[in-house]
Design a protein around this motif. Sequence first.
Motif, PDB file in Angstrom:
ATOM      1  N   THR A  44       8.641  52.752  56.808  1.00  0.00           N
ATOM      2  CA  THR A  44       9.323  53.135  58.034  1.00  0.00           C
ATOM      3  C   THR A  44       8.596  54.343  58.619  1.00  0.00           C
ATOM      4  O   THR A  44       7.753  54.946  57.943  1.00  0.00           O
ATOM      5  N   PRO A  45       8.902  54.736  59.843  1.00  0.00           N
ATOM      6  CA  PRO A  45       8.262  55.944  60.395  1.00  0.00           C
ATOM      7  C   PRO A  45       8.529  57.190  59.557  1.00  0.00           C
ATOM      8  O   PRO A  45       7.762  58.146  59.590  1.00  0.00           O
ATOM      9  N   GLN A  46       9.635  57.189  58.787  1.00  0.00           N
ATOM     10  CA  GLN A  46       9.977  58.351  57.970  1.00  0.00           C
ATOM     11  C   GLN A  46       9.426  58.280  56.556  1.00  0.00           C
ATOM     12  O   GLN A  46       9.493  59.261  55.818  1.00  0.00           O
ATOM     13  N   GLY A  47       8.917  57.132  56.108  1.00  0.00           N
ATOM     14  CA  GLY A  47       8.424  56.996  54.731  1.00  0.00           C
ATOM     15  C   GLY A  47       8.563  55.576  54.246  1.00  0.00           C
ATOM     16  O   GLY A  47       8.071  54.643  54.886  1.00  0.00           O
ATOM     17  N   PHE A  48       9.266  55.393  53.112  1.00  0.00           N
ATOM     18  CA  PHE A  48       9.462  54.068  52.537  1.00  0.00           C
ATOM     19  C   PHE A  48      10.938  53.872  52.215  1.00  0.00           C
ATOM     20  O   PHE A  48      11.669  54.829  51.919  1.00  0.00           O
ATOM     21  N   VAL A  49      11.369  52.618  52.245  1.00  0.00           N
ATOM     22  CA  VAL A  49      12.728  52.249  51.869  1.00  0.00           C
ATOM     23  C   VAL A  49      12.648  51.123  50.859  1.00  0.00           C
ATOM     24  O   VAL A  49      11.811  50.217  50.992  1.00  0.00           O
ATOM     25  N   CYS A  50      13.509  51.187  49.825  1.00  0.00           N
ATOM     26  CA  CYS A  50      13.561  50.134  48.817  1.00  0.00           C
ATOM     27  C   CYS A  50      14.944  49.504  48.828  1.00  0.00           C
ATOM     28  O   CYS A  50      15.958  50.208  48.747  1.00  0.00           O
ATOM     29  N   SER A  51      14.980  48.186  48.933  1.00  0.00           N
ATOM     30  CA  SER A  51      16.225  47.429  48.827  1.00  0.00           C
ATOM     31  C   SER A  51      16.235  46.739  47.464  1.00  0.00           C
ATOM     32  O   SER A  51      15.298  46.007  47.129  1.00  0.00           O
ATOM     33  N   SER A  52      17.283  46.975  46.679  1.00  0.00           N
ATOM     34  CA  SER A  52      17.360  46.441  45.313  1.00  0.00           C
ATOM     35  C   SER A  52      18.624  45.615  45.158  1.00  0.00           C
ATOM     36  O   SER A  52      19.688  45.976  45.672  1.00  0.00           O
ATOM     37  N   ALA A  53      18.497  44.488  44.440  1.00  0.00           N
ATOM     38  CA  ALA A  53      19.649  43.612  44.212  1.00  0.00           C
ATOM     39  C   ALA A  53      19.562  43.019  42.818  1.00  0.00           C
ATOM     40  O   ALA A  53      18.472  42.727  42.318  1.00  0.00           O
TER      41      ALA A  53
END
Length: 341
Positions: free
Chosen positions: A247-256
């Motif tokens: 993302t413009p702010q860094g990274f995002v992790c979606s976990s399931a």
Amino acid sequence: MPLYEDKIVCPLAVRFTQEHVRPVFQNGLDLESTISQIKTKPGSGDYDVILDTPFDAIEIIRWRKRDLSGEEPAATHWLTFDNRRLYCLQRAAVALWPQRVGVVVQALYAATNGYDRKDNSMTAGRKVGIGHSPKLLTGRWHWRSAVAETQGESAYGLVARDEALEDVEELLDAPAPPSMLDLFFREGGAAFEAKAALEERSTVDASSPRSITGVSEASDGLAATLAEGLCGRWRGPRGEAHEVWRTPQGFVCSSAQGSGAPRRADVWHDAQADLVWWGGFYAEAAEIRRQGGSVRWYGSDGSWTPRTTWRWNGAAGHDLHPASASGVARQRRRSCETRSA
């Protein structure tokens, strides 16, 4: 009593339990390319160097083994069922001969049920064949045949000493990795103060950008390489699915996990310590940039054993790693570009 202890042992003092190993891991990575990724760290105790591996520590156990070839009398040895990893470790140790080489292992106090049924070595683990099947061997490995007998008296002595140690307690303790407090003082506290400021700010204002001014990538090139290594789909040891995007702010992790609802968490890079943080876990950014097919996440409990390991699951959602490093990079670039668009 714990199930195992983190110890250091010379990999040449550990024996195989299989008569042959395949030249690739289950994730599709070949042994030769994996060997080239093994690095070294400063030694400890009587060991000149410690191997730094791209895979998890092998498990070893002390076991009485009979040599079906008749070349040796029955005796107790250090053995492992992580045969492909042991082959990689022994190849790396021989390449460093006559240096005295150690590696961090998980030394088990007792075998699990059915352990002995997996042992089919005919040579008490001294040798192992390389090939996709016993009938299609491309070579046979025995480390003593690969080193110069006229060199390395001290290295031979170290192997003999480790081979003779009978108990887990006799093996050298693995040094603890830097604790959170150690890292705080080593880095002058700046990175951790920034992380604390980030967490405090996100608590006060949930809509605030979750990035850190001053704790950013050193260059656009490093940022792109880290993104290529991190963005994409990963699978945890218990089947949990992780997907990381930029993302413009860094990274995002979606976990399931299973059919449960996915949960999101920020992933951020501490440029000063060159660590990547995901919740309360950290990984080495250098390992992610190598794109070796896995990422090891460590906690702050002082153990050399990763708390969890992610395996690359590819943009196509399959379990096997792509066949080439360039394929990995292309898939990861596509994954990043798709989520950033």
